[in-house]
Scaffold this motif. Structure first.
Motif, mmCIF file in Angstrom:
data_model
loop_
_atom_site.group_PDB
_atom_site.id
_atom_site.type_symbol
_atom_site.label_atom_id
_atom_site.label_comp_id
_atom_site.label_asym_id
_atom_site.label_seq_id
_atom_site.Cartn_x
_atom_site.Cartn_y
_atom_site.Cartn_z
ATOM 1 N N GLU A 6 14.054 70.764 -31.461
ATOM 2 C CA GLU A 6 13.509 72.212 -31.556
ATOM 3 C C GLU A 6 13.920 72.888 -30.376
ATOM 4 O O GLU A 6 13.536 72.274 -29.195
ATOM 5 C CB GLU A 6 11.721 72.180 -31.663
ATOM 6 C CG GLU A 6 11.221 71.778 -32.996
ATOM 7 C CD GLU A 6 11.010 73.125 -33.811
ATOM 8 O OE1 GLU A 6 11.989 73.902 -33.841
ATOM 9 O OE2 GLU A 6 10.220 73.033 -34.749
ATOM 10 N N CYS A 7 14.572 74.148 -30.662
ATOM 11 C CA CYS A 7 14.664 74.888 -29.244
ATOM 12 C C CYS A 7 14.244 76.407 -29.470
ATOM 13 O O CYS A 7 14.494 76.927 -30.499
ATOM 14 C CB CYS A 7 16.226 74.557 -28.739
ATOM 15 S SG CYS A 7 17.388 75.310 -30.025
ATOM 16 N N PHE A 8 13.974 76.985 -28.209
ATOM 17 C CA PHE A 8 13.613 78.281 -28.249
ATOM 18 C C PHE A 8 14.485 79.073 -27.092
ATOM 19 O O PHE A 8 14.457 78.566 -26.077
ATOM 20 C CB PHE A 8 11.920 78.360 -27.884
ATOM 21 C CG PHE A 8 11.406 77.903 -28.877
ATOM 22 C CD1 PHE A 8 10.875 78.205 -30.019
ATOM 23 C CD2 PHE A 8 11.022 76.464 -28.527
ATOM 24 C CE1 PHE A 8 10.109 77.524 -31.068
ATOM 25 C CE2 PHE A 8 10.206 75.513 -29.641
ATOM 26 C CZ PHE A 8 9.953 76.182 -30.735
ATOM 27 N N ASP A 9 14.832 80.326 -27.430
ATOM 28 C CA ASP A 9 15.491 81.207 -26.627
ATOM 29 C C ASP A 9 14.576 82.348 -25.998
ATOM 30 O O ASP A 9 14.394 83.252 -26.838
ATOM 31 C CB ASP A 9 16.740 81.906 -27.288
ATOM 32 C CG ASP A 9 17.760 82.396 -26.200
ATOM 33 O OD1 ASP A 9 17.182 82.710 -25.153
ATOM 34 O OD2 ASP A 9 18.893 82.745 -26.432
ATOM 35 N N PHE A 10 14.318 82.195 -24.644
ATOM 36 C CA PHE A 10 13.304 83.183 -24.109
ATOM 37 C C PHE A 10 13.977 84.639 -23.945
ATOM 38 O O PHE A 10 13.401 85.811 -24.028
ATOM 39 C CB PHE A 10 12.735 82.987 -22.607
ATOM 40 C CG PHE A 10 13.839 83.011 -21.766
ATOM 41 C CD1 PHE A 10 14.045 84.061 -20.969
ATOM 42 C CD2 PHE A 10 14.391 81.779 -21.110
ATOM 43 C CE1 PHE A 10 14.995 83.953 -19.975
ATOM 44 C CE2 PHE A 10 15.191 81.815 -20.089
ATOM 45 C CZ PHE A 10 15.587 82.785 -19.653
ATOM 46 N N GLU A 11 15.528 84.506 -24.385
ATOM 47 C CA GLU A 11 16.194 86.080 -24.124
ATOM 48 C C GLU A 11 16.122 86.549 -25.416
ATOM 49 O O GLU A 11 16.472 87.709 -25.533
ATOM 50 C CB GLU A 11 17.441 85.818 -23.513
ATOM 51 C CG GLU A 11 17.408 85.519 -21.845
ATOM 52 C CD GLU A 11 18.891 85.209 -21.465
ATOM 53 O OE1 GLU A 11 18.730 85.672 -19.997
ATOM 54 O OE2 GLU A 11 19.603 84.711 -21.852
ATOM 55 N N ASN A 12 16.178 85.821 -26.571
ATOM 56 C CA ASN A 12 16.111 86.223 -27.859
ATOM 57 C C ASN A 12 15.018 85.470 -28.632
ATOM 58 O O ASN A 12 15.189 84.443 -29.206
ATOM 59 C CB ASN A 12 17.428 85.725 -28.484
ATOM 60 C CG ASN A 12 18.786 86.399 -27.567
ATOM 61 O OD1 ASN A 12 19.046 87.505 -27.979
ATOM 62 N ND2 ASN A 12 19.278 85.652 -26.734
ATOM 63 N N SER A 13 13.775 86.041 -28.688
ATOM 64 C CA SER A 13 12.536 85.486 -28.954
ATOM 65 C C SER A 13 12.782 84.985 -30.520
ATOM 66 O O SER A 13 12.001 84.023 -30.827
ATOM 67 C CB SER A 13 11.642 85.957 -28.372
ATOM 68 O OG SER A 13 11.180 87.367 -29.015
ATOM 69 N N LYS A 14 13.217 85.784 -31.294
ATOM 70 C CA LYS A 14 13.144 85.620 -32.778
ATOM 71 C C LYS A 14 14.329 84.875 -33.320
ATOM 72 O O LYS A 14 14.361 84.651 -34.638
ATOM 73 C CB LYS A 14 13.331 87.141 -33.324
ATOM 74 C CG LYS A 14 12.012 88.003 -33.026
ATOM 75 C CD LYS A 14 12.033 89.302 -33.873
ATOM 76 C CE LYS A 14 10.792 90.060 -33.284
ATOM 77 N NZ LYS A 14 10.766 91.457 -34.047
ATOM 78 N N GLN A 15 15.166 84.300 -32.411
ATOM 79 C CA GLN A 15 15.994 83.482 -33.060
ATOM 80 C C GLN A 15 15.668 81.970 -33.350
ATOM 81 O O GLN A 15 14.696 81.605 -32.755
ATOM 82 C CB GLN A 15 17.226 83.261 -31.938
ATOM 83 C CG GLN A 15 18.225 84.716 -31.976
ATOM 84 C CD GLN A 15 19.493 84.176 -31.183
ATOM 85 O OE1 GLN A 15 19.530 83.218 -30.167
ATOM 86 N NE2 GLN A 15 20.557 85.025 -31.210
ATOM 87 N N SER A 16 16.218 81.679 -34.492
ATOM 88 C CA SER A 16 15.763 80.276 -35.310
ATOM 89 C C SER A 16 16.840 79.178 -34.559
ATOM 90 O O SER A 16 17.856 79.658 -33.694
ATOM 91 C CB SER A 16 16.010 80.420 -36.623
ATOM 92 O OG SER A 16 17.510 80.540 -36.887
ATOM 93 N N ASN A 17 16.700 77.744 -34.668
ATOM 94 C CA ASN A 17 17.404 76.908 -34.282
ATOM 95 C C ASN A 17 18.936 77.377 -34.567
ATOM 96 O O ASN A 17 19.733 77.131 -33.770
ATOM 97 C CB ASN A 17 17.015 75.439 -34.784
ATOM 98 C CG ASN A 17 15.595 74.997 -34.203
ATOM 99 O OD1 ASN A 17 15.510 75.246 -33.007
ATOM 100 N ND2 ASN A 17 14.918 74.301 -34.922
ATOM 101 N N SER A 18 18.935 77.554 -36.040
ATOM 102 C CA SER A 18 20.266 77.882 -36.569
ATOM 103 C C SER A 18 21.227 78.892 -35.740
ATOM 104 O O SER A 18 22.136 78.814 -35.510
ATOM 105 C CB SER A 18 20.304 77.945 -37.950
ATOM 106 O OG SER A 18 21.585 77.975 -38.599
#
Length: 474
Positions: A53-65
């Motif tokens: 599981e990963c999350f991108d604080f610069e692109n908060s709506k992005q999924s893992n894929s």
């Protein structure tokens, strides 16, 4: 053999049949087996394998894929720069011009054990799965002390198994050359202004929680301590997607947790769920017990408790924040191998000292040795092992598990990030709302005693004396 959520085994050898509840995938000549519930957590695209599981604080709506998509066709250095900004728990395998590289998250929260002998490689969340493919893989080091074997103790990346190592924080594994390579830190950290760091750190944490809550509602523990209060502050912009709770432990600290967390949450007109519990009343089904190498009944019961109260939610905790809290300070400036053995709770033997020496030779002066020790031993081998248990029943995320954020927090004066009186964290609270900084932090008898010793200037001498006498508790 049964595989559980967020467990995995990857190999270049054929996996003939799925484990119970398992599903097999193939990508770039590798076989990957995961739990059936984790198909959205496995992304295999072009030159990348991702799991976790990963999350991108610069692109908060992005999924893992979508995050994996953003990495495709980047150079290895660009990929590293990108994953350093990701929050969560995960592994990546990158295929680069005939070479393969294995990376994990900032603090090794998705455990990663590696067996690589001759042309045979196995990568897994648990050594049990690797050993199940051949008993010879489970041979112990000839000189491993019995307590190391019985207590299943890793010393940094060294496991009791002769042919299995662990990928720890700040290293990647060069599969082609069978080599563990340190890639962080590459340079001495600058000393940044506390307020600048506090503002950026708060923004990163707020955006990380926004990203997590965008996928699923969250449950966030609130206690009397620093870490949970910082996360509470960072969660306020997404409070409509959060449940706040506190475990009512039957201890002095537990009573303070309930009292202080109630005051914090009430001050912002939010609801707090106080969870009374008795672990002896929680029964675990033996026939569904996950396969965990460093198993621990209490951890399973706490996970079961969380699953009762917060099913289908991400559970947020403050682990990893300790890396930036000078957890071992103050200690003598010069530490011997024997000193480090004591800090890690090990005996002062040749096996232990050799393992520490091998790791220490990879370090630089870019960050303090005590920060290295906590980050690269304690986090993957304690917090990571704990996550391996809890994530079989819940998804537990620490927003602090982000190398860019930890780098930022460590770029401040050590005296200003004292584990008891963290000036940078205090600034974060004040920037959010002055009320958060006015409510006492951990007002226990122990903390009052430490505050008095600090005020009298005797705390460093107390620590030094008890450390030399090997009576200091860590």
């Amino acid at each position: 053999m049964e595989i559980s959520p967020f467990q995995y085994i990857i190999s270049n050898k054929k996996i003939d049949f799925p484990m119970s509840n398992g599903e097999i995938f193939y990508h770039n000549n590798l076989n990957i087996q995961i739990h059936k519930s984790n198909t959205e957590n496995l992304v295999c695209k072009e030159d990348i394998i991702f799991f976790g599981e990963c999350f991108d604080f610069e692109n908060s709506k992005q999924s893992n894929s979508e995050i994996v998509d953003s990495l495709i066709h980047l150079s290895l250095d660009q990929k590293i720069e990108k994953i350093n900004k990701l929050t969560g728990f995960f592994i990546f395998i990158f295929f680069e011009s005939g070479k393969n590289y294995l990376f994990n998250d900032a603090a090794g929260q998705l455990e990663t054990y590696i067996y690589h002998q001759n042309d045979e490689i196995y990568i897994s969340a648990q050594p049990n799965f690797i050993i199940s493919t051949g008993e010879e893989k489970g041979i112990y080091h000839e000189n491993a002390p019995l307590y190391i074997i019985e207590k299943k103790i890793n010393i940094f990346s060294k496991t009791p198994f002769k042919y299995i190592n662990k990928l720890i924080s700040n290293f990647y594994y060069d599969i082609e050359n069978k080599e563990y390579i340190r890639y962080y830190p590459t340079a001495s950290l600058p000393i940044l202004d506390d307020k600048t760091v506090a503002k950026e750190a708060l923004t990163i944490l707020e955006s990380s929680i926004e990203s997590i809550a965008y996928r699923k509602d969250v449950a966030l523990a609130v206690t009397a301590g620093w870490d949970s209060r910082i996360l509470f502050a960072a969660s306020l912009k997404n409070a409509d997607k959060a449940d706040y709770f506190v475990l009512n432990h039957n201890t002095e600290e537990g009573k303070q947790d309930v009292k202080i967390s109630t005051e914090i949450v009430n001050s912002f007109s939010r609801e707090l769920k106080v969870i009374d519990y008795n672990l002896s009343n929680i029964e675990l089904a033996e026939n569904t017990k996950p396969i965990i190498w460093k198993d621990e009944v209490k951890g399973h019961k706490i996970a079961a408790l969380m699953n009762i109260h917060f099913p289908e939610r991400y559970i947020i905790n403050g682990n990893i924040s300790e890396v930036a809290r000078n957890f071992y300070d103050p200690l003598p400036n010069s530490l011997s191998l024997s000193d480090i053995c004591f800090i890690l709770g090990l005996k002062d033997g040749e096996y232990e000292k050799n393992a520490i020496k091998e790791w220490k030779e990879t370090t630089t002066h870019n960050i303090h040795l005590l920060d290295y020790i906590y980050w690269e031993h304690k986090m993957p081998n304690w917090a990571g092992a704990s996550k391996s248990i809890s994530n079989t029943q819940n998804v537990v995320i620490s927003p602090f598990n982000n190398r860019y954020l930890l780098n930022l927090l460590l770029s401040t004066k050590r005296k200003n990030r004292d584990k008891y009186y963290h000036k940078v964290y205090e600034l974060i609270l004040k920037i959010t709302d002055e009320k958060l900084a006015q409510i006492p932090i951990n007002p226990t008898k122990k903390h009052h005693q430490i505050a008095m010793m600090k005020k009298l200037g005797i705390y460093p001498f107390y620590r030094s004396f008890f450390f030399k006498m090997r009576k200091l508790k860590f």
